[in-house]
Design a protein around this motif. Sequence first.
Motif, PDB file in Angstrom:
ATOM      1  N   TYR A 194      37.863  47.178  51.458  1.00  0.00           N
ATOM      2  CA  TYR A 194      36.726  47.755  50.742  1.00  0.00           C
ATOM      3  C   TYR A 194      35.686  46.702  50.372  1.00  0.00           C
ATOM      4  CZ  TYR A 194      39.511  52.006  50.253  1.00  0.00           C
ATOM      5  OH  TYR A 194      40.235  53.141  50.505  1.00  0.00           O
ATOM      6  N   ASN A 195      35.967  45.456  50.741  1.00  0.00           N
ATOM      7  CA  ASN A 195      35.018  44.352  50.482  1.00  0.00           C
ATOM      8  C   ASN A 195      34.649  44.277  48.998  1.00  0.00           C
ATOM      9  OD1 ASN A 195      33.360  42.171  50.907  1.00  0.00           O
ATOM     10  ND2 ASN A 195      31.646  43.381  51.710  1.00  0.00           N
ATOM     11  N   VAL A 196      35.669  44.196  48.142  1.00  0.00           N
ATOM     12  CA  VAL A 196      35.461  44.114  46.705  1.00  0.00           C
ATOM     13  C   VAL A 196      36.268  42.946  46.154  1.00  0.00           C
ATOM     14  CG1 VAL A 196      34.934  46.558  46.379  1.00  0.00           C
ATOM     15  CG2 VAL A 196      37.324  45.785  46.302  1.00  0.00           C
ATOM     16  N   GLU A 197      36.039  42.651  44.877  1.00  0.00           N
ATOM     17  CA  GLU A 197      36.730  41.552  44.218  1.00  0.00           C
ATOM     18  C   GLU A 197      37.335  42.028  42.914  1.00  0.00           C
ATOM     19  OE1 GLU A 197      33.830  38.402  44.067  1.00  0.00           O
ATOM     20  OE2 GLU A 197      33.605  38.420  46.243  1.00  0.00           O
ATOM     21  N   LEU A 198      38.392  41.352  42.471  1.00  0.00           N
ATOM     22  CA  LEU A 198      39.234  41.838  41.379  1.00  0.00           C
ATOM     23  C   LEU A 198      39.282  40.843  40.231  1.00  0.00           C
ATOM     24  CD1 LEU A 198      41.528  43.627  40.136  1.00  0.00           C
ATOM     25  CD2 LEU A 198      43.126  42.290  41.542  1.00  0.00           C
ATOM     26  N   ASP A 199      39.214  41.382  39.011  1.00  0.00           N
ATOM     27  CA  ASP A 199      39.512  40.623  37.804  1.00  0.00           C
ATOM     28  C   ASP A 199      40.550  41.435  37.035  1.00  0.00           C
ATOM     29  OD1 ASP A 199      39.484  38.759  35.813  1.00  0.00           O
ATOM     30  OD2 ASP A 199      37.591  39.406  34.910  1.00  0.00           O
ATOM     31  N   ALA A 200      41.731  40.856  36.815  1.00  0.00           N
ATOM     32  CA  ALA A 200      42.831  41.570  36.159  1.00  0.00           C
ATOM     33  C   ALA A 200      43.061  40.959  34.783  1.00  0.00           C
ATOM     34  CB  ALA A 200      44.100  41.498  37.001  1.00  0.00           C
ATOM     35  N   TYR A 201      42.775  41.726  33.722  1.00  0.00           N
ATOM     36  CA  TYR A 201      42.873  41.216  32.355  1.00  0.00           C
ATOM     37  C   TYR A 201      43.421  42.312  31.448  1.00  0.00           C
ATOM     38  CZ  TYR A 201      38.392  43.714  32.004  1.00  0.00           C
ATOM     39  OH  TYR A 201      37.400  44.668  32.042  1.00  0.00           O
ATOM     40  N   VAL A 202      43.572  41.981  30.168  1.00  0.00           N
ATOM     41  CA  VAL A 202      44.066  42.978  29.217  1.00  0.00           C
ATOM     42  C   VAL A 202      43.049  43.131  28.095  1.00  0.00           C
ATOM     43  CG1 VAL A 202      46.484  42.483  29.693  1.00  0.00           C
ATOM     44  CG2 VAL A 202      45.334  41.277  27.830  1.00  0.00           C
ATOM     45  N   GLU A 203      43.065  44.312  27.475  1.00  0.00           N
ATOM     46  CA  GLU A 203      42.253  44.562  26.293  1.00  0.00           C
ATOM     47  C   GLU A 203      43.170  44.603  25.081  1.00  0.00           C
ATOM     48  OE1 GLU A 203      40.191  48.185  27.129  1.00  0.00           O
ATOM     49  OE2 GLU A 203      38.684  47.196  28.394  1.00  0.00           O
ATOM     50  N   VAL A 204      42.716  44.031  23.962  1.00  0.00           N
ATOM     51  CA  VAL A 204      43.518  43.976  22.748  1.00  0.00           C
ATOM     52  C   VAL A 204      42.719  44.561  21.592  1.00  0.00           C
ATOM     53  CG1 VAL A 204      44.806  41.954  23.518  1.00  0.00           C
ATOM     54  CG2 VAL A 204      42.729  41.644  22.177  1.00  0.00           C
ATOM     55  N   ASN A 205      43.424  45.059  20.585  1.00  0.00           N
ATOM     56  CA  ASN A 205      42.742  45.580  19.410  1.00  0.00           C
ATOM     57  C   ASN A 205      42.648  44.507  18.331  1.00  0.00           C
ATOM     58  OD1 ASN A 205      45.291  45.405  18.228  1.00  0.00           O
ATOM     59  ND2 ASN A 205      45.694  47.607  18.392  1.00  0.00           N
ATOM     60  N   GLY A 206      42.155  44.876  17.160  1.00  0.00           N
ATOM     61  CA  GLY A 206      41.945  43.904  16.094  1.00  0.00           C
ATOM     62  C   GLY A 206      43.222  43.280  15.582  1.00  0.00           C
ATOM     63  N   GLU A 207      44.386  43.940  15.783  1.00  0.00           N
ATOM     64  CA  GLU A 207      45.663  43.369  15.347  1.00  0.00           C
ATOM     65  C   GLU A 207      46.293  42.493  16.424  1.00  0.00           C
ATOM     66  OE1 GLU A 207      45.013  46.818  14.847  1.00  0.00           O
ATOM     67  OE2 GLU A 207      44.276  46.148  12.887  1.00  0.00           O
ATOM     68  N   GLY A 208      45.608  42.367  17.569  1.00  0.00           N
ATOM     69  CA  GLY A 208      46.149  41.542  18.634  1.00  0.00           C
ATOM     70  C   GLY A 208      47.118  42.267  19.536  1.00  0.00           C
ATOM     71  N   THR A 209      47.186  43.595  19.435  1.00  0.00           N
ATOM     72  CA  THR A 209      48.083  44.381  20.278  1.00  0.00           C
ATOM     73  C   THR A 209      47.404  44.732  21.594  1.00  0.00           C
ATOM     74  OG1 THR A 209      49.114  45.356  18.322  1.00  0.00           O
ATOM     75  CG2 THR A 209      49.446  46.497  20.414  1.00  0.00           C
ATOM     76  N   VAL A 210      48.124  44.558  22.697  1.00  0.00           N
ATOM     77  CA  VAL A 210      47.587  44.916  24.005  1.00  0.00           C
ATOM     78  C   VAL A 210      47.459  46.429  24.094  1.00  0.00           C
ATOM     79  CG1 VAL A 210      47.977  44.849  26.487  1.00  0.00           C
ATOM     80  CG2 VAL A 210      48.533  42.852  25.088  1.00  0.00           C
ATOM     81  N   THR A 211      46.254  46.914  24.361  1.00  0.00           N
ATOM     82  CA  THR A 211      46.008  48.361  24.438  1.00  0.00           C
ATOM     83  C   THR A 211      45.811  48.857  25.860  1.00  0.00           C
ATOM     84  OG1 THR A 211      43.625  47.999  24.093  1.00  0.00           O
ATOM     85  CG2 THR A 211      44.985  48.395  22.132  1.00  0.00           C
ATOM     86  N   GLN A 212      45.327  48.005  26.760  1.00  0.00           N
ATOM     87  CA  GLN A 212      45.098  48.413  28.143  1.00  0.00           C
ATOM     88  C   GLN A 212      45.324  47.213  29.061  1.00  0.00           C
ATOM     89  OE1 GLN A 212      44.557  51.361  29.240  1.00  0.00           O
ATOM     90  NE2 GLN A 212      43.282  52.564  27.876  1.00  0.00           N
ATOM     91  N   LYS A 213      45.859  47.508  30.238  1.00  0.00           N
ATOM     92  CA  LYS A 213      45.882  46.527  31.315  1.00  0.00           C
ATOM     93  C   LYS A 213      44.857  46.997  32.348  1.00  0.00           C
ATOM     94  CE  LYS A 213      50.403  46.740  32.049  1.00  0.00           C
ATOM     95  NZ  LYS A 213      51.759  46.389  32.562  1.00  0.00           N
ATOM     96  N   VAL A 214      43.903  46.126  32.671  1.00  0.00           N
ATOM     97  CA  VAL A 214      42.701  46.562  33.388  1.00  0.00           C
ATOM     98  C   VAL A 214      42.564  45.855  34.731  1.00  0.00           C
ATOM     99  CG1 VAL A 214      40.189  46.743  33.309  1.00  0.00           C
ATOM    100  CG2 VAL A 214      41.522  46.999  31.200  1.00  0.00           C
ATOM    101  N   PHE A 215      42.355  46.648  35.781  1.00  0.00           N
ATOM    102  CA  PHE A 215      41.862  46.157  37.062  1.00  0.00           C
ATOM    103  C   PHE A 215      40.351  46.417  37.076  1.00  0.00           C
ATOM    104  CE2 PHE A 215      45.489  46.110  40.433  1.00  0.00           C
ATOM    105  CZ  PHE A 215      46.176  45.194  39.653  1.00  0.00           C
ATOM    106  N   GLU A 216      39.557  45.379  36.964  1.00  0.00           N
ATOM    107  CA  GLU A 216      38.108  45.565  37.088  1.00  0.00           C
ATOM    108  C   GLU A 216      37.695  45.203  38.506  1.00  0.00           C
ATOM    109  OE1 GLU A 216      34.086  43.609  35.252  1.00  0.00           O
ATOM    110  OE2 GLU A 216      35.565  44.389  33.817  1.00  0.00           O
ATOM    111  N   ILE A 217      37.089  46.164  39.196  1.00  0.00           N
ATOM    112  CA  ILE A 217      36.701  45.998  40.586  1.00  0.00           C
ATOM    113  C   ILE A 217      35.185  45.837  40.656  1.00  0.00           C
ATOM    114  CG2 ILE A 217      36.717  47.022  42.893  1.00  0.00           C
ATOM    115  CD1 ILE A 217      39.477  46.263  41.882  1.00  0.00           C
TER     116      ILE A 217
END
Length: 835
Positions: A194-217
Amino acid sequence: MSLDTQYLILDKQYKRIGMLDYEGATPYYNDAITVQIADSDNTSTEPVAYDNWNVNNDPNANSKNWNHTGEITVAQGYPDSDKIVAGNHIAYYSKSLDHWYIMTIIQTTEDGSDASGRHVTVAQLENIAITDMNNLIPMKQDATSVTIEDALGYLLKNSGWIVKNQSRSALTIDISFDGQNKAQSYLQQFLAGYNVELDAYVEVNGEGTVTQKVFEIRDALGNDNGAIAYYGKNITGITRNTVFQDVITKLHVKGKDDLTFASINDGKDFIVDDDANQKYNPWYKTSYLEGHIESSDIENPNSLKDWAKKMLRLYNHPRVNYTVDLTADFQAELGDTVRVIDLEMEPELTVESRVIQRTFSKADYTQNKIVLGEFVTITPVTPDYIKDIEDRIRKDIKQLIEDVKNGKKQVTVVLKTPNGVTWDKSTPTKQLIAQVFAEGTNLTSYFSQYAYTWTKTDLSGNHDIEWEESHKDAGNVINLSNGDVGTFTVQVNGDFLKEDAEATISFEHEVVHEFKNAKLPTDFWGKKVGIPQYIMWVPELQQFLISSAYDEDDPGTGQRSNVDDVKFHLFDKDGNLKSSMVAQGAGHGSSFGYKLVNNVPEIWTYSEDNNGKHECVAKIPWQANKVVSQGKGITPLASLPKSENRIARRISLDTKNGDWVVGVTLGGLIEIVAVESVNAGKWEPTYKMHVQDFGFNPIGTGKEGNTTMQSQGLNFPYLVLNSGSPDSNEQASVKIINVVTQSLIDEQENSCTQFDIKWLKEKAFEPETVYLTDEDNKIYLYQSFLARTNEDNTNGSIWLYYPLYKTEVSVRDDSQDDITYTDTEDTPEIGEGEQ
């Protein structure tokens, strides 16, 4: 302690259980995190491409290989050392990307000891996305013509990852999950397909808890901020690696249903590159280096041949990549476009390319490096670009600054009083300006405002402490109140001498709009709009305000007077003419200024009456499709003194940074006058200087000259001027000066290679517009050119283009220089001045 020095330790459920900090309780060292979008060697045995020729497919996509790994060493025996075990995680924060990344500890090795004798644990790391994808087997499934969102939906089902698709990829490919292979292998195929590029990171809330694991394309990670890395400045080492295998000089191509382009290619189903073959094939007289490629989607012979040409350009030369070691202060993220300059390397290294790999270390910046690879084709920088870079470095200035810092050269501080040194009843304030010279070169712009310490003493030698405190960190210019008398002294602190001037012009030029001669419309009077002399973008109206010399009729006929007239035009943002205005006696139109009054442009410009006797600065409220002259739509303001040529002044206006009018004569005299004075009918310059002081040598003064001055614009205190003429085969240039310190800030030679237009020859274009403006808390340089080009040429004639470019001007950040010295005896001095 801060996030810049820390890694967080997480358990298997991503809960925080400890912390590493090389300045804290549990230190670490030898950390190195590497992230990539492509392999650096980039050697595939055969070209590979995916279907869907009709979309914007990048043939380099087959080289993509996303990876994100790392290593860190932790000494045992500290509070959190025992938590560095396989299966736990290390998290770090990227300030520049504003993302958190979690790395799985996939392996630990306890081997050896540190300098203190403690045993150490070496942990191998990988992005949790890799760990998860290697532990996921997608359900068996086949599908055709699948979009990227659907493909990733199938792939990541029940994985715990969500997709943020920022790409515009319209590609569709066939997918086939066999129920046995891991998701990671399919992910790599999708990035290429698909000729795209990937950034794989996590989102956290104010308490430092991981809320989402994200594939950003994204279509492409990173930015192009005009970053330039110089060897000896922010580069500590460069390695050039050239791979000669898999060079192809003869490419066989097939399309859908075994389609070839033989019918339009003399019966041949292949294309060759003889120049490359002779260069890279030792048997070039009898053979080629052959390769083969197919696409099941291309159905047209012409499209197939175009595709073949594009593909061959990617494989007709050795693949090259560069590993660049960086200093701590040079920031380059994955995917960023970087220019790398090493004029000492043989041959000179002058390339621009995207960062395909990045390694960074929190504990040891010497581990910081980037790899520029031919995942995207590296663009060699042209000789003209090299010359511009050499000019930018200004080696003489750089050496002079080093000599001053090392004590080999001495500086002189000169105090200027442009308003004189005696008071009278009409003078409310006076300026005192400090200039710093070394070996006759003005270095004022290389000092930050915190370099200057002002003192005031009375006739008895007593210090005015209150005055000195109020003028602390005032920079090199101070204003004295009426009656303020005494002896004023300034000391210059050598710690604040910089390697860069206070502002620099980038090399990245954005096309704002391109007017084409063949498509210019006719105006209200049925005359074709002439050559745009000056083009100003009016963001509040989303319109262009343009001037052109009125020469379609003979003097005294049509709407023309017997002196030099100008037509002004308003175009919308798409280049459609809205209305015009003839300003009789307004000169050639080479520069002007405007301000909005009730959302209508009011033009400030040069004006003379129809007898050519009364020359003045005038204002002209916009009057659509009207003819105006002095007293009839044009309001004279301040009369202008006679100068060495007929056109008294080229006029510009700045109402955003104070209220100033600029007048520049063709002979080179620059005068800056307050709007208040002009409105009062007085031409009383606050600042005066000559273009000759900054390297211009103007033509048209009755003396020898070789510089054709064009236009100017003020963004106080910065004045920009340009010059150049194709008729004189003259090198075009643009320079920015500080009118207060009267010092050259930056300059750039305008060459064809700097701008994205295929001009016929190097000096076949003429600078027209130049001005500076504030936008979004940044300063931008606007330039337009009259360009002669054969683009779209169908009948042998030369076409004329009038492109307007926008270029960022970076202002040096001296905010970290705000240092308070508690003892004036501790203040290092390299020069002083007294008035």
